[in-house]
Design an enzyme around this catalytic site. Sequence first.
Site, PDB file in Angstrom:
ATOM      1  N   TYR A 156       7.257  -1.409  -3.659  1.00  0.00           N
ATOM      2  CA  TYR A 156       6.927  -2.101  -4.904  1.00  0.00           C
ATOM      3  C   TYR A 156       7.848  -3.290  -5.147  1.00  0.00           C
ATOM      4  CZ  TYR A 156       3.373   0.960  -6.899  1.00  0.00           C
ATOM      5  OH  TYR A 156       2.204   1.614  -7.165  1.00  0.00           O
ATOM      6  N   LYS A 207       6.742   9.930   5.320  1.00  0.00           N
ATOM      7  CA  LYS A 207       6.074   9.732   6.619  1.00  0.00           C
ATOM      8  C   LYS A 207       7.140   9.455   7.665  1.00  0.00           C
ATOM      9  CE  LYS A 207       2.198   8.806   7.758  1.00  0.00           C
ATOM     10  NZ  LYS A 207       1.251   9.612   8.602  1.00  0.00           N
ATOM     11  N   ASP A 240       0.613  12.282   4.016  1.00  0.00           N
ATOM     12  CA  ASP A 240      -0.847  12.381   4.167  1.00  0.00           C
ATOM     13  C   ASP A 240      -1.293  13.839   4.093  1.00  0.00           C
ATOM     14  OD1 ASP A 240       0.472  12.832   6.585  1.00  0.00           O
ATOM     15  OD2 ASP A 240      -1.120  11.974   7.830  1.00  0.00           O
ATOM     16  N   ASP A 264       2.534   7.063  -6.289  1.00  0.00           N
ATOM     17  CA  ASP A 264       1.430   6.430  -7.018  1.00  0.00           C
ATOM     18  C   ASP A 264       0.111   7.072  -6.608  1.00  0.00           C
ATOM     19  OD1 ASP A 264       0.135   4.471  -8.639  1.00  0.00           O
ATOM     20  OD2 ASP A 264      -0.325   3.332  -6.818  1.00  0.00           O
ATOM     21  N   ASP A 268      -2.353  10.203  -8.655  1.00  0.00           N
ATOM     22  CA  ASP A 268      -3.758  10.056  -9.063  1.00  0.00           C
ATOM     23  C   ASP A 268      -4.591  11.235  -8.560  1.00  0.00           C
ATOM     24  OD1 ASP A 268      -3.366   7.641 -10.401  1.00  0.00           O
ATOM     25  OD2 ASP A 268      -5.114   6.680  -9.495  1.00  0.00           O
TER      26      ASP A 268
HETATM   27  C1  IPM Z   1       0.836   3.694 -12.163  1.00  0.00           C
HETATM   28  C2  IPM Z   1       0.019   2.442 -12.034  1.00  0.00           C
HETATM   29  C3  IPM Z   1       0.952   1.267 -11.771  1.00  0.00           C
HETATM   30  C4  IPM Z   1       1.630   1.527 -10.440  1.00  0.00           C
HETATM   31  C5  IPM Z   1       0.288  -0.096 -11.814  1.00  0.00           C
HETATM   32  C6  IPM Z   1      -0.420  -0.348 -13.130  1.00  0.00           C
HETATM   33  C7  IPM Z   1       1.270  -1.205 -11.525  1.00  0.00           C
HETATM   34  O1  IPM Z   1      -0.945   2.592 -11.056  1.00  0.00           O
HETATM   35  O2  IPM Z   1       1.730   3.730 -13.021  1.00  0.00           O
HETATM   36  O3  IPM Z   1       0.566   4.633 -11.423  1.00  0.00           O
HETATM   37  O4  IPM Z   1       1.081   1.201  -9.381  1.00  0.00           O
HETATM   38  O5  IPM Z   1       2.741   2.034 -10.458  1.00  0.00           O
HETATM   39 MG    MG Z   2      -1.066   4.560 -10.237  1.00  0.00          MG
END
Ligand code: IPM
Ligand code: MG
Length: 385
Positions: A156, A207, A240, A264, A268
């Site tokens: 990042y 990884k 993975d 990240d 999700d």
């Molecule tokens: C998160 C989001 C952020 C990230 C974006 C909005 C920059 O996806 O907080 O997970 O990638 O960290």
């Molecule tokens: Mg995210």
Amino acid sequence: MDDLLDAHVKDAYRMTTHKLFLLPGDGIGAEVMAEATKLINWFNQTGIAAFEIEQGLVGGSAYDAHGEAICDADVALAQSADAVLFGAVGGPKWDGVPYDKRPEAGLLRLRKDLELFANLRPAICYPALADGSSLKREIVEGLDLLIVRELTGGVYFGEPKEITDLGNGQKRAIDTQIYDTYEIERAARVAFDLARTRRNKVSSAEKRNVMKSGVLWNEVVTRVHAEEYPDVELEHVLADNCGMQLVRNPKQYDVIVTDNLFGDVLSDVAAMLTGSLGMLPSASLGAPDEKTGRRKSLYEPVHGSAPDIAGTGKANPIAMIASLAMALRYSLNMGEWADQVEAAIGAVLAQGFRTPDLMDDGMKEVGTSEMGDHILAELAETGAA
Ligand code: IPM
Ligand code: MG
């Protein structure tokens, strides 16, 4: 706890003023923040706490106002707050703005400037929602895992980060994954400390089979474990494979510690296990201050700004309200009230109230504001007792 002690504890809350800095941001950010604000106001009105609230701009709304994704004055307010509550940023309206001024840049600057290196993303499947997950009930029912995502390093922020023109009709894009020992150590310590308060197991995902940063990650986590946390169970998993295991058998996990990018993605995936992305809160914490022990902190729902439903009153405010609960627990010394807020969310779901993202046969569909009202009513009824 007896009544006397209860009153005494309430007095202590009343005497301390906590500064909350609200950054609703874009899209549904403002709508979900309004619901968290109802709870904050309730804490003030009942005298349970004394919150001083300030509000600022971040993301596209800040860009529209000042031409950047967050202004210096708002970063300063975030630095001095006891907790920052963050809504969401981004939307198609700002697709064309310069890369360094895009809405996400505001969030990334806050993370970096406040040194919020530890991102806690719990994924809890409320029993009432077990059928709402895209996975079978038996896979997710009772799920309670926590992802600790490193948040200020890795790809990042690593330099170089650029696109160069090779002059032959080709371009080259470079992102750089960098980790220093101390960054891995401090993320690992947060994970091990939290595991001790839970089921005492840490799974470290990287990884190492492809990336040097994975080799170092593995080595440092292994050493921190051996030297400081031999009582905690540690396993290493390739990132993975971790993604695959999360949809195969997520209940094997207690605490997962991983880098910024894997965290990240994996968070999700974990969010969806709980039934909806609209359910997942997060806390981003800095190091404790040497004198006061206070950590800089920012609390945000994991879902984004959802521009497609912004302004329709359909957004699910639960992740935002659960983020406030995390602020009560980790920054405001109100852990018991954090439990109460989470219990109120569970109760409202058990009563059958659902925002459209959670809607199922036989349930009662409600909008953003009604969901917030139900949670507050439940809190006021059971919590104030
Ligand atoms: C998160 C989001 C952020 C990230 C974006 C909005 C920059 O996806 O907080 O997970 O990638 O960290
Ligand atoms: Mg995210």
